[in-house]
Write an enzyme that holds these catalytic residues in place. Structure first.
Site, PDB file in Angstrom:
ATOM      1  N   GLY A   1     -40.466 -13.052 -34.738  1.00  9.46           N
ATOM      2  CA  GLY A   1     -39.041 -12.376 -34.370  1.00  9.46           C
ATOM      3  C   GLY A   1     -38.838 -13.265 -33.553  1.00  9.46           C
ATOM      4  N   SER A   2     -38.834 -14.812 -33.200  1.00 10.00           N
ATOM      5  CA  SER A   2     -38.115 -15.059 -31.935  1.00 10.00           C
ATOM      6  C   SER A   2     -36.538 -14.394 -31.705  1.00 10.00           C
ATOM      7  CB  SER A   2     -38.493 -16.896 -31.771  1.00 10.00           C
ATOM      8  OG  SER A   2     -37.538 -17.266 -31.877  1.00 10.00           O
TER       9      SER A   2
ATOM     10  N   ALA B   1     -35.913 -11.611 -30.784  1.00 11.44           N
ATOM     11  CA  ALA B   1     -36.129 -11.304 -29.520  1.00 11.44           C
ATOM     12  C   ALA B   1     -35.682 -11.603 -28.370  1.00 11.44           C
ATOM     13  CB  ALA B   1     -37.835 -11.804 -29.506  1.00 11.44           C
TER      14      ALA B   1
ATOM     15  N   ASP C   1     -37.265  -6.315 -38.200  1.00  2.90           N
ATOM     16  CA  ASP C   1     -37.673  -7.047 -37.717  1.00  2.90           C
ATOM     17  C   ASP C   1     -36.846  -6.646 -35.814  1.00  2.90           C
ATOM     18  OD1 ASP C   1     -38.952  -8.751 -38.275  1.00  2.90           O
ATOM     19  OD2 ASP C   1     -38.040 -10.460 -38.028  1.00  2.90           O
TER      20      ASP C   1
HETATM   21  O1  PMV Z   1     -38.463 -14.023 -40.169  1.00  2.66           O
HETATM   22  P1  PMV Z   1     -39.308 -13.176 -40.787  1.00  2.66           P
HETATM   23  O2  PMV Z   1     -39.992 -14.616 -41.217  1.00  2.66           O
HETATM   24  O3  PMV Z   1     -40.467 -12.985 -39.128  1.00  2.66           O
HETATM   25  O4  PMV Z   1     -40.045 -12.892 -42.280  1.00  2.66           O
HETATM   26  C1  PMV Z   1     -39.463 -11.197 -41.908  1.00  2.66           C
HETATM   27  C2  PMV Z   1     -39.705 -10.532 -43.272  1.00  2.66           C
HETATM   28  C3  PMV Z   1     -39.380 -10.439 -44.222  1.00  2.66           C
HETATM   29  O5  PMV Z   1     -40.011  -9.437 -45.010  1.00  2.66           O
HETATM   30  C4  PMV Z   1     -39.881 -11.621 -44.864  1.00  2.66           C
HETATM   31  C5  PMV Z   1     -37.152 -10.320 -44.203  1.00  2.66           C
HETATM   32  C6  PMV Z   1     -36.736  -9.058 -44.462  1.00  2.66           C
HETATM   33  O6  PMV Z   1     -36.121  -9.339 -43.217  1.00  2.66           O
HETATM   34  O7  PMV Z   1     -37.917  -7.786 -44.130  1.00  2.66           O
END
Ligand code: PMV
Length: 319
Positions: free
Chosen positions: A108-109, A112, A153
């Site tokens: 989640g860089s 964040a 996220d």
């Molecule tokens: O961006 P990441 O690598 O943390 O992936 C997020 C999670 C996913 O389900 C793949 C995408 C989303 O929008 O939920």
């Protein structure tokens, strides 16, 4: 903390990535470390807003064109903040941002740094904001990068609590039980593009819709069971669910030889379960244990299996 300083947690998806894009539940937790930080301070009146990105060694004076690509989303953050709160001036201040969170690895860089930036701006200008506002604004920035983000996220990072998340529904806060556990995180060293992996899953689904949707539903069920297991401190059960989720993620085609190697190494070290975390095809994986000696062993095993970075985080209701 000084007036215009703010930070934001990273995050770990314990169960449910990808399925969450299609309306299923996912379980995610914030991580106190690594974190992102932002600071806003005053500058000469009339000067355009300057942006410093410490990790990239970039100092942008607000004038130079073209705007460096790394700076663009912060320009949008500033515009979005000012649009929401018109009392935020368009000139005469500066912002600096830095992050310990490796980018493109599922922690989640980007989310964040955006959350830290919005918080720093709001604190400096003393605007009355809520974490919901931060979450909504960060989501708008996410859309620029990811096209179709589920919203997990921005929600977990702005709420800073473990959540069971479902698109379009109010997130359910998951209480942390008394019995603590450890998550061991290993980074393959390969960056992924969330947008590209999500798009690849969408393409694969278009030809095998019934099969993919059945996998998503199974993952959604694991997430709901996982949320109960987490709340009750049934870590053995959560570990099993993580293992099952990894098998389903492999069927979706989002694991990779590097992730499989790290997951295998963590399991061989005696952890209760392990899976990739985030979009996959690179990035990070996470394993679970309740035993500190096992956590140390798993960390060494991940390093021996090629992880470029590893860390252990303890989950407990003592903070
Ligand atoms: O961006 P990441 O690598 O943390 O992936 C997020 C999670 C996913 O389900 C793949 C995408 C989303 O929008 O939920």
């Amino acid at each position: 903390m000084v007036r215009g300083a703010a930070d934001a947690a990273s995050k770990l998806i314990l169960l449910g990535e990808h399925a969450v894009v299609y309306g299923e539940c996912a379980l995610a937790i914030p991580l106190r470390r690594p974190r992102a930080e932002a600071a806003v301070s005053g500058a000469l009146p009339g000067r355009p807003v300057a942006i410093e990105l410490e990790d990239f060694g970039i100092r942008w004076d607000g004038r130079k064109r073209p705007v460096p690509p790394e700076v663009r989303s912060f320009v949008r953050i500033i515009a979005a903040a000012a649009e929401r709160f018109p009392q935020i001036p368009a000139r005469g201040w500066k912002m600096s941002v830095r992050s310990q969170i490796p980018s493109g690895c599922g922690l989640g860089s980007g989310t964040a740094v955006s959350a830290a930036a919005f918080r720093a701006i709001f604190r400096y200008f003393r605007v009355p904001y809520t974490e919901r506002t931060v979450s909504e604004l960060v989501y708008e920035i996410e859309k620029l990068h990811h096209g179709n983000p589920s919203g997990i996220d921005n929600t977990v990072i702005s709420m800073n609590r473990p959540i069971l998340f479902r698109r379009g529904a109010a997130p359910r806060v998951i209480t942390v039980p008394r019995k603590s556990c450890f998550f061991i995180v290993g980074h393959t060293g390969k960056r992924h593009s969330t947008a590209a992996v999500v798009a690849a899953v969408a393409r694969a689904r278009s030809g095998r819709r019934a099969e993919y949707d059945a996998i998503f539903r199974s993952i959604g069920r694991l997430s709901k069971r996982g949320a109960r297991a987490f709340e009750q401190g049934h870590w053995r059960e959560l570990g099993k669910l993580m293992d099952r989720n990894q098998e389903l993620l492999k069927r979706l085609g989002v694991s990779s030889p590097e992730l499989d190697a790290l997951v295998g190494a963590a399991r061989s070290a005696g952890t209760l379960g392990a899976k990739l975390s985030g979009a996959g095809r690179g990035g990070c994986m996470a394993a679970l244990t309740t035993d500190p000696a096992c956590a140390r062993r798993a960390r060494r095993a991940l390093q021996a299996a090629g992880a470029v970075a590893t860390f252990v985080t303890r989950i407990s209701n003592h903070g």
